[in-house]
Design an enzyme around this catalytic site. Structure first.
Site, PDB file in Angstrom:
ATOM      1  N   GLU A 160     -62.649  -9.050 -80.034  1.00  0.00           N
ATOM      2  CA  GLU A 160     -61.680  -9.677 -80.931  1.00  0.00           C
ATOM      3  C   GLU A 160     -61.830  -9.170 -82.362  1.00  0.00           C
ATOM      4  OE1 GLU A 160     -59.098 -11.490 -80.343  1.00  0.00           O
ATOM      5  OE2 GLU A 160     -59.465 -11.520 -78.188  1.00  0.00           O
ATOM      6  N   CYS A 216     -42.584  -7.625 -75.716  1.00  0.00           N
ATOM      7  CA  CYS A 216     -41.916  -8.021 -76.965  1.00  0.00           C
ATOM      8  C   CYS A 216     -42.490  -7.191 -78.099  1.00  0.00           C
ATOM      9  CB  CYS A 216     -42.117  -9.519 -77.211  1.00  0.00           C
ATOM     10  SG  CYS A 216     -40.944 -10.225 -78.406  1.00  0.00           S
ATOM     11  N   CYS A 264     -36.050  -6.408 -73.642  1.00  0.00           N
ATOM     12  CA  CYS A 264     -35.423  -7.725 -73.482  1.00  0.00           C
ATOM     13  C   CYS A 264     -34.825  -7.921 -72.087  1.00  0.00           C
ATOM     14  CB  CYS A 264     -34.345  -7.925 -74.541  1.00  0.00           C
ATOM     15  SG  CYS A 264     -34.996  -7.934 -76.229  1.00  0.00           S
ATOM     16  N   CYS A 314     -37.295  -9.461 -69.912  1.00  0.00           N
ATOM     17  CA  CYS A 314     -38.046 -10.579 -70.489  1.00  0.00           C
ATOM     18  C   CYS A 314     -37.743 -11.889 -69.771  1.00  0.00           C
ATOM     19  CB  CYS A 314     -37.698 -10.707 -71.963  1.00  0.00           C
ATOM     20  SG  CYS A 314     -38.527 -12.092 -72.766  1.00  0.00           S
ATOM     21  N   CYS A 348     -33.936 -16.993 -75.676  1.00  0.00           N
ATOM     22  CA  CYS A 348     -34.403 -16.358 -76.914  1.00  0.00           C
ATOM     23  C   CYS A 348     -33.263 -16.288 -77.934  1.00  0.00           C
ATOM     24  CB  CYS A 348     -34.929 -14.950 -76.616  1.00  0.00           C
ATOM     25  SG  CYS A 348     -35.496 -14.076 -78.092  1.00  0.00           S
TER      26      CYS A 348
END
Length: 364
Positions: free
Chosen positions: A45, A201, A208, A211, A217
DNA sequence: AAGCCGGGGGA
DNA sequence: TCCCCAGGCTT
């Protein structure tokens, strides 16, 4: 949450769709996913802050080979940690990681305090989002993240205006991120949110048509998903100039000095830098015995996020150092010590002819 | 709230 | 070229 925009889906519906997508299309073979431990998740991370996965993987593997445990990291010299970080950028991450390992080793019984977000946030280099990612992925406890991927996905889903760097926009995004976070499958959900933003995304060319949220959206409905998130207000990059002294001794070694512990290239080793040739001459007069200046090498640029640095290398040979010299090392390109190097310095050193092994070098 | 802190990848 | 990325720290 008075500050939260109206969610586009009930939380459980959002989670179901996302996890179904993740099971088919998510990434399940990243190095820090197996074996998964709080330590490995943490290191990944930190490396992944402002740095893409493809860049991180090699650094992560080398780092884990050298520092397989929190103990080994806590007990390592900082130079070795920075050496493994060379080229990754944002070197405060490495210094903070090292410091946090020492704090955890001494004050948290040798392990990360993953029971509590607050305890993690108290460690240097760990903010709210990184703490959430560590908790969710290493313990499965409910914790939200808000990284660049999540910001992008949520601003699009809700057509949320404003640059996410602004506190009011960020508050709304945190509220949404908390709202959608489930109580189960936290590791998968967290990875899913990151994978979704990173692979579907995307900032440019979002997919899209594939998606699972394209029916709800708002950015897609408006026909311009790429309009979100709004971009950071930009400023012109100032240019600064510096001369980098490449001082070599009769063996061909190069003189390096360590930069201050914080700030730009903090803790890294670099060539002595000067604003002008007269300052460089003053330095040589005090510190070098029988200096012989070579012709100046061609200048080049190194670009940071907030300014552009014009670097002019000045090769000089000398017999040895004299006077009250500053602390530093003679860097032998044939047997390079394991130190953290600024990227342009590393590039300059790698170009050097190791003339101690090659007394009559050819010319280019 | 704004500035600081790297380097690289994609378009 | 320009944008910004699995952010956090300092002022």
């Amino acid at each position: 949450m008075a500050d939260m925009p109206t969610p586009r889906l009930a939380a459980n519906e959002f989670q179901q769709r996302l996890l179904a997508w993740f099971d088919r299309y998510g990434r399940h073979d990243l190095p820090w996913q197996s074996p998964r431990s709080a330590y490995r998740v943490w290191v990944s991370e930190i490396m992944l802050q402002q740095t893409q996965v493809a860049t991180v993987i090699g650094y992560f593997e080398r780092f884990m080979a050298r520092f397989p445990t929190l103990e080994s990291l806590a007990k390592a010299p900082q130079d070795e940690v920075l050496h493994l970080w060379t080229g990754l950028g944002y070197y405060a991450r490495a210094r903070n990681l090292h410091k946090a390992a020492q704090v955890a080793w001494e004050e948290h019984n040798g392990e990360l305090p993953t029971k509590s977000i607050d305890a993690l946030v108290a460690l240097p280099g760990i903010g709210r989002s990184t703490a959430g990612a560590i908790v969710a992925q290493s313990t499965g406890q409910r914790a939200a993240i808000l990284d660049g991927n999540v910001k992008r996905s949520l601003t699009r889903l809700h057509a949320l205006p404003g640059w996410p760097g602004k506190p009011d926009v960020e508050r709304k995004l945190w509220a949404l991120a908390e709202y959608y976070t489930p109580a189960e499958r936290l590791a998968d959900y967290t990875q899913a949110m990151m994978d979704f933003g990173a692979t579907l995304c995307k900032r440019s060319k979002p997919d899209c048509l594939s998606c699972p949220f394209n029916d709800v959206c708002l950015a897609y409905a408006q026909g311009e998903p790429k309009r979100y998130p709004e971009s950071k207000p930009k400023k012109a990059l100032p240019t600064r100039q510096t001369i980098m002294l490449m001082l070599r001794d009769p063996q061909g070694r190069v003189w390096l000095e360590q930069r201050p512990p914080s700030g730009l290239w903090g803790g890294l080793w670099s060539l002595p830098q000067f604003d002008s040739h007269s300052e460089l001459n003053d330095w040589l007069e005090v510190n070098a015995v029988n200096p012989k200046r070579d012709t100046t090498s061609p200048s080049f640029y190194h670009t940071f996020s907030h300014f552009r640095l014009e670097i002019t290398p000045q090769p000089v040979s000398c017999d040895r150092l004299g006077g009250v010299r500053e602390s530093g090392v003679w860097y032998d390109v044939n047997y390079p010590p394991e130190l953290g190097l600024a990227a342009p310095v590393k590039a300059l050193l790698s170009q050097l002819t190791p003339f101690s092994l090659n007394p009559t070098p050819g010319h280019a």
